[in-house]
Design a protein around this motif. Structure first.
Motif, PDB file in Angstrom:
ATOM      1  N   MET A 182     -20.713 -15.950  40.174  1.00 33.06           N
ATOM      2  CA  MET A 182     -19.198 -15.882  40.527  1.00 33.06           C
ATOM      3  C   MET A 182     -18.880 -16.803  41.661  1.00 33.06           C
ATOM      4  SD  MET A 182     -18.213 -13.472  38.634  1.00 33.06           S
ATOM      5  CE  MET A 182     -16.829 -12.540  38.862  1.00 33.06           C
ATOM      6  N   VAL A 202     -18.158 -20.012  40.026  1.00 28.08           N
ATOM      7  CA  VAL A 202     -16.504 -20.051  39.337  1.00 28.08           C
ATOM      8  C   VAL A 202     -15.531 -20.106  40.596  1.00 28.08           C
ATOM      9  CG1 VAL A 202     -14.934 -18.434  38.121  1.00 28.08           C
ATOM     10  CG2 VAL A 202     -17.395 -18.844  37.434  1.00 28.08           C
ATOM     11  N   TYR A 228     -12.010 -34.963  35.118  1.00 27.65           N
ATOM     12  CA  TYR A 228     -11.408 -34.698  33.725  1.00 27.65           C
ATOM     13  C   TYR A 228     -11.569 -35.789  33.017  1.00 27.65           C
ATOM     14  CZ  TYR A 228      -7.088 -33.860  31.145  1.00 27.65           C
ATOM     15  OH  TYR A 228      -6.404 -33.605  30.082  1.00 27.65           O
ATOM     16  N   PRO A 235     -11.032 -28.143  26.811  1.00 23.57           N
ATOM     17  CA  PRO A 235     -11.476 -26.864  28.084  1.00 23.57           C
ATOM     18  C   PRO A 235     -12.930 -26.294  27.738  1.00 23.57           C
ATOM     19  CG  PRO A 235      -9.209 -26.616  26.759  1.00 23.57           C
ATOM     20  CD  PRO A 235     -10.176 -27.602  26.134  1.00 23.57           C
ATOM     21  N   SER A 290     -15.339 -26.689  31.050  1.00 20.23           N
ATOM     22  CA  SER A 290     -15.932 -25.580  31.534  1.00 20.23           C
ATOM     23  C   SER A 290     -17.486 -25.439  31.542  1.00 20.23           C
ATOM     24  CB  SER A 290     -15.433 -24.282  31.048  1.00 20.23           C
ATOM     25  OG  SER A 290     -13.808 -24.374  30.993  1.00 20.23           O
ATOM     26  N   ILE A 311     -18.292 -12.428  31.948  1.00 24.24           N
ATOM     27  CA  ILE A 311     -17.243 -12.193  32.902  1.00 24.24           C
ATOM     28  C   ILE A 311     -17.067 -13.506  33.475  1.00 24.24           C
ATOM     29  CG2 ILE A 311     -16.484 -11.204  34.910  1.00 24.24           C
ATOM     30  CD1 ILE A 311     -18.191  -8.462  33.995  1.00 24.24           C
ATOM     31  N   ALA A 312     -18.031 -14.300  34.230  1.00 21.07           N
ATOM     32  CA  ALA A 312     -17.763 -15.416  35.016  1.00 21.07           C
ATOM     33  C   ALA A 312     -17.374 -16.422  34.315  1.00 21.07           C
ATOM     34  CB  ALA A 312     -19.148 -15.646  35.620  1.00 21.07           C
ATOM     35  N   PHE A 313     -17.983 -16.655  33.030  1.00 22.00           N
ATOM     36  CA  PHE A 313     -17.741 -17.880  32.246  1.00 22.00           C
ATOM     37  C   PHE A 313     -16.386 -17.578  31.651  1.00 22.00           C
ATOM     38  CE2 PHE A 313     -17.901 -20.893  28.756  1.00 22.00           C
ATOM     39  CZ  PHE A 313     -18.103 -21.943  29.347  1.00 22.00           C
ATOM     40  N   LEU A 315     -13.979 -16.002  32.963  1.00 20.62           N
ATOM     41  CA  LEU A 315     -13.015 -16.124  34.051  1.00 20.62           C
ATOM     42  C   LEU A 315     -12.619 -17.777  34.297  1.00 20.62           C
ATOM     43  CD1 LEU A 315     -11.135 -14.904  36.332  1.00 20.62           C
ATOM     44  CD2 LEU A 315     -13.182 -15.013  37.471  1.00 20.62           C
ATOM     45  N   PHE A 316     -13.781 -18.215  34.217  1.00 19.14           N
ATOM     46  CA  PHE A 316     -13.851 -19.871  34.560  1.00 19.14           C
ATOM     47  C   PHE A 316     -13.139 -20.352  33.326  1.00 19.14           C
ATOM     48  CE2 PHE A 316     -16.285 -24.076  34.883  1.00 19.14           C
ATOM     49  CZ  PHE A 316     -15.723 -24.254  36.157  1.00 19.14           C
ATOM     50  N   TYR A 317     -13.548 -20.018  31.919  1.00 19.46           N
ATOM     51  CA  TYR A 317     -12.689 -20.728  31.003  1.00 19.46           C
ATOM     52  C   TYR A 317     -11.340 -20.496  31.155  1.00 19.46           C
ATOM     53  CZ  TYR A 317     -11.715 -22.105  26.268  1.00 19.46           C
ATOM     54  OH  TYR A 317     -10.992 -22.727  25.301  1.00 19.46           O
ATOM     55  N   LEU A 321      -9.301 -19.878  33.615  1.00 20.81           N
ATOM     56  CA  LEU A 321      -8.797 -20.797  34.800  1.00 20.81           C
ATOM     57  C   LEU A 321      -8.684 -22.293  34.522  1.00 20.81           C
ATOM     58  CD1 LEU A 321     -10.417 -18.923  37.993  1.00 20.81           C
ATOM     59  CD2 LEU A 321      -8.164 -18.891  37.208  1.00 20.81           C
ATOM     60  N   MET A 322      -9.889 -22.722  34.026  1.00 21.46           N
ATOM     61  CA  MET A 322      -9.778 -24.010  33.733  1.00 21.46           C
ATOM     62  C   MET A 322      -8.530 -24.401  32.412  1.00 21.46           C
ATOM     63  SD  MET A 322     -11.679 -25.637  35.185  1.00 21.46           S
ATOM     64  CE  MET A 322     -11.640 -24.480  36.807  1.00 21.46           C
ATOM     65  N   SER A 323      -8.531 -23.423  31.616  1.00 20.22           N
ATOM     66  CA  SER A 323      -7.938 -23.934  30.268  1.00 20.22           C
ATOM     67  C   SER A 323      -6.510 -23.634  30.534  1.00 20.22           C
ATOM     68  CB  SER A 323      -8.080 -23.279  29.046  1.00 20.22           C
ATOM     69  OG  SER A 323      -8.095 -21.965  29.204  1.00 20.22           O
ATOM     70  N   MET A 342      -4.791 -23.150  33.922  1.00 16.63           N
ATOM     71  CA  MET A 342      -4.362 -23.488  35.111  1.00 16.63           C
ATOM     72  C   MET A 342      -4.875 -25.031  35.348  1.00 16.63           C
ATOM     73  SD  MET A 342      -4.613 -21.474  38.607  1.00 16.63           S
ATOM     74  CE  MET A 342      -5.568 -22.484  39.803  1.00 16.63           C
ATOM     75  N   ILE A 343      -6.150 -25.160  35.896  1.00 15.84           N
ATOM     76  CA  ILE A 343      -6.661 -26.658  36.196  1.00 15.84           C
ATOM     77  C   ILE A 343      -6.188 -27.721  35.177  1.00 15.84           C
ATOM     78  CG2 ILE A 343      -8.328 -27.654  37.195  1.00 15.84           C
ATOM     79  CD1 ILE A 343      -7.793 -25.480  38.777  1.00 15.84           C
ATOM     80  N   LEU A 344      -6.873 -27.626  34.138  1.00 13.46           N
ATOM     81  CA  LEU A 344      -6.917 -28.653  33.188  1.00 13.46           C
ATOM     82  C   LEU A 344      -5.214 -29.137  32.803  1.00 13.46           C
ATOM     83  CD1 LEU A 344      -9.950 -28.153  30.814  1.00 13.46           C
ATOM     84  CD2 LEU A 344      -9.632 -29.562  32.755  1.00 13.46           C
ATOM     85  N   ARG A 382      -2.770 -28.557  34.637  1.00 14.00           N
ATOM     86  CA  ARG A 382      -2.208 -29.535  35.677  1.00 14.00           C
ATOM     87  C   ARG A 382      -2.810 -30.878  35.822  1.00 14.00           C
ATOM     88  NH1 ARG A 382      -3.393 -26.735  41.524  1.00 14.00           N
ATOM     89  NH2 ARG A 382      -2.191 -24.691  41.133  1.00 14.00           N
ATOM     90  N   ILE A 383      -4.133 -31.207  35.569  1.00 11.04           N
ATOM     91  CA  ILE A 383      -4.465 -32.316  35.871  1.00 11.04           C
ATOM     92  C   ILE A 383      -3.988 -33.323  34.576  1.00 11.04           C
ATOM     93  CG2 ILE A 383      -6.630 -33.989  35.596  1.00 11.04           C
ATOM     94  CD1 ILE A 383      -8.318 -31.597  36.619  1.00 11.04           C
TER      95      ILE A 383
END
Lengths: 250, 243
Positions: A34, A37, A66, A86, A90, B100-102, B104-106, B108-110, B112-114, B116-117
């Motif tokens: 966590m 992340v 990126y 993605p 990730s 859960i962690a991965f 959530l990470f995936y 957020l990345m797919s 929001m972040i990516l 945006r970039i």
């Protein structure tokens, strides 16, 4: 902290939790997952919040990451591979930051557990299988039949190809797991030598210089390995995805 | 793998031997870890018994390990003696939290972040492309302006040349005309002068005869006393001259 090099890998529950007879405690491993992340997503969110036409330093880091991953994926799997960008991004960031977190003393390295790396490798393997059959149908099986092989040896080659395909998740996961595990054990062992030697008096302290130098060197090496293993994991993911997308270009 | 686990197992009994004096805690952990270990022991022990029955995660190596541990330690606490990465009791928790962690990470990345970039990079790419196009357009404009200027300059130069030539021609013509006029006038004057000269000469020649006759009469008169008439003399002079 116990002095043996294995105790650093112990999973310790922080918030005990049991559901349906399974121990699903929030452990130190879960905590660092966590944290990884939160740190990575937080950093990237902060770095990209400016959306500047001329990037700030932080934004440059996010953009370099990126473009590094995008370039790797495009080189390995072609522009069609960018659908999986993605996922690869990730995976790379999650493993990289997880590995680097593990370099802090007393921090837990969740990538040093085979179950975690195996789960990630199986995720990739499943995606490759599903994508391969969904996109190519039975043509996906051409992956196992290299072109230009004499008919006499073809059955053996196919057998070898099939075996190598199905052992991919094992090599994929064990490579990362074993590197992190071995690196941390080595580091701990050499650091332990310093402590035990320096308790032997003046000669011991002089003798402890050697393991100290080794520890510093191995620490630097481990930073490299942390990056390299994340890179290798992502790179192999790209190559496996390429097989799913282009099974006949083999 | 097998040698690793063997090492661990061999290490474990010694430590549990050392910890044996505290049987109340019933585990082999160091004092720092004691309290969580105490909490964990009963439950993990119970699960460990259930795990081989449940089955799928327990590898052969694990099974081997359990029996060995039990043989060496003879205690019920083998769950924590297992080499941690192969301790299947922690697998469920790690898998769930990894998911859960991965996940959530995936997400957020797919989401929001990516994007945006990607958007930022695309914007920059577009901006650079449009700036380049604008620069190209301005360059073309400049080139056109330079060409127009060159053209105008050439035309002006040509016009200047024309003007100079026509002026020269006009002046030349004027000069020519003046000269012709002057020459004509001079020729007239010359002709007139020649006529007058002719007249004067004729008149003079005519007077020469008279003068010669007069002079001859006077000479003859003063020399010999012979009287010669003027008419004769004039006739003689005319004869002489004719000769």
């Amino acid at each position: 902290m116990a002095n043996d090099p294995i105790s650093q890998f112990k999973i310790q529950p922080i918030i005990p939790l049991e559901i349906g007879g399974l121990d699903l405690s929030f452990t130190n491993s879960a905590l660092f997952m966590m944290l990884t992340v939160a740190t990575t997503a937080g950093f990237l969110a902060l770095a990209t919040s400016g959306r500047g036409l001329v990037p700030s330093r932080l934004q440059s880091i996010a953009e370099i990451a990126y473009e590094f991953i995008a370039g790797m994926l495009r080189d390995a799997a072609g522009s069609q591979g960018l659908r999986f960008f993605p996922l690869v991004f990730s995976l790379f960031m999650f493993i990289l930051i997880g590995n680097l977190f593990g370099m802090f003393p007393y921090f837990f390295t969740f990538t040093s557990h085979i179950i975690v790396t195996a789960a990630l490798a199986l995720l990739v393997f499943t995606i490759v299988l599903v994508t391969g059959f969904a996109r190519n149908g039975l043509r996906f099986l051409k992956l196992f039949v290299p072109s230009g092989v004499p008919a006499a040896v073809l059955p053996f080659v196919v057998l070898i190809e099939v075996i190598s395909f199905f052992t991919r998740p094992i090599s994929h996961s064990v490579r990362l797991f074993a590197n992190m595990l071995a690196g941390h054990i080595t580091l701990k062992v050499f650091a332990g030598f310093i402590v035990s030697l320096s308790s032997l008096g003046a000669i011991g302290i002089a003798g402890a210089i050697l393991p100290l130098v080794m520890t510093i060197g191995i620490t630097a090496l481990e930073f490299l390995v942390s990056f390299l293993q994340a890179y290798v994991f992502a790179m192999l993911t790209c190559m496996y995805l390429n097989d799913a997308l282009h099974p006949d270009e083999h | 793998m097998a040698s690793d686990t063997d090492d661990t197992v061999q290490a474990a009994p010694t430590s549990s031997d050392q910890e044996q004096p505290s049987p109340a805690a019933g585990d082999q952990a160091s004092p720092a870890q004691a309290s969580p270990e105490v909490d964990e022991q009963p439950s993990s022990g119970g699960e460990e018994n259930a795990a081989p029955a449940g089955g799928e995660h327990a590898s052969p190596a694990d099974g081997e390990l359990h029996t060995e541990t039990q043989a060496h330690g003879g205690a019920d606490d083998h769950g924590s003696d297992v080499f941690p990465p192969f301790d299947s009791t922690t697998f469920a928790s790690q898998l769930v939290w990894l998911a859960i962690a991965f996940g959530l990470f995936y997400y957020l990345m797919s989401k929001m972040i990516l994007p945006r970039i990607a958007q930022t990079l695309e914007q920059r790419h577009d901006r650079i492309a449009s700036d380049l196009a604008e620069a190209e357009r301005l360059k073309n404009e400049t080139d056109a302006a330079i060409a127009a200027y060159e053209q105008a300059l050439t035309e002006a130069r040509q016009k200047a040349g024309d003007i100079a030539r026509s002026t020269r021609e006009r002046v030349q013509e004027a000069i020519e005309a003046d000269r012709t006029e002057a020459e004509t006038a001079l020729a007239d004057k010359l002709a007139e002068a020649e006529t007058r000269i002719g007249e004067v000469r004729t008149k003079a020649l005519a007077e020469v005869d008279t003068i010669a006759a007069d002079a001859a009469q006077a000479l003859i008169g003063s020399l010999g006393g012979v009287k010669v008439t003027k008419t004769e003399l004039t006739k003689t002079v005319g004869d002489v001259r004719a000769q």
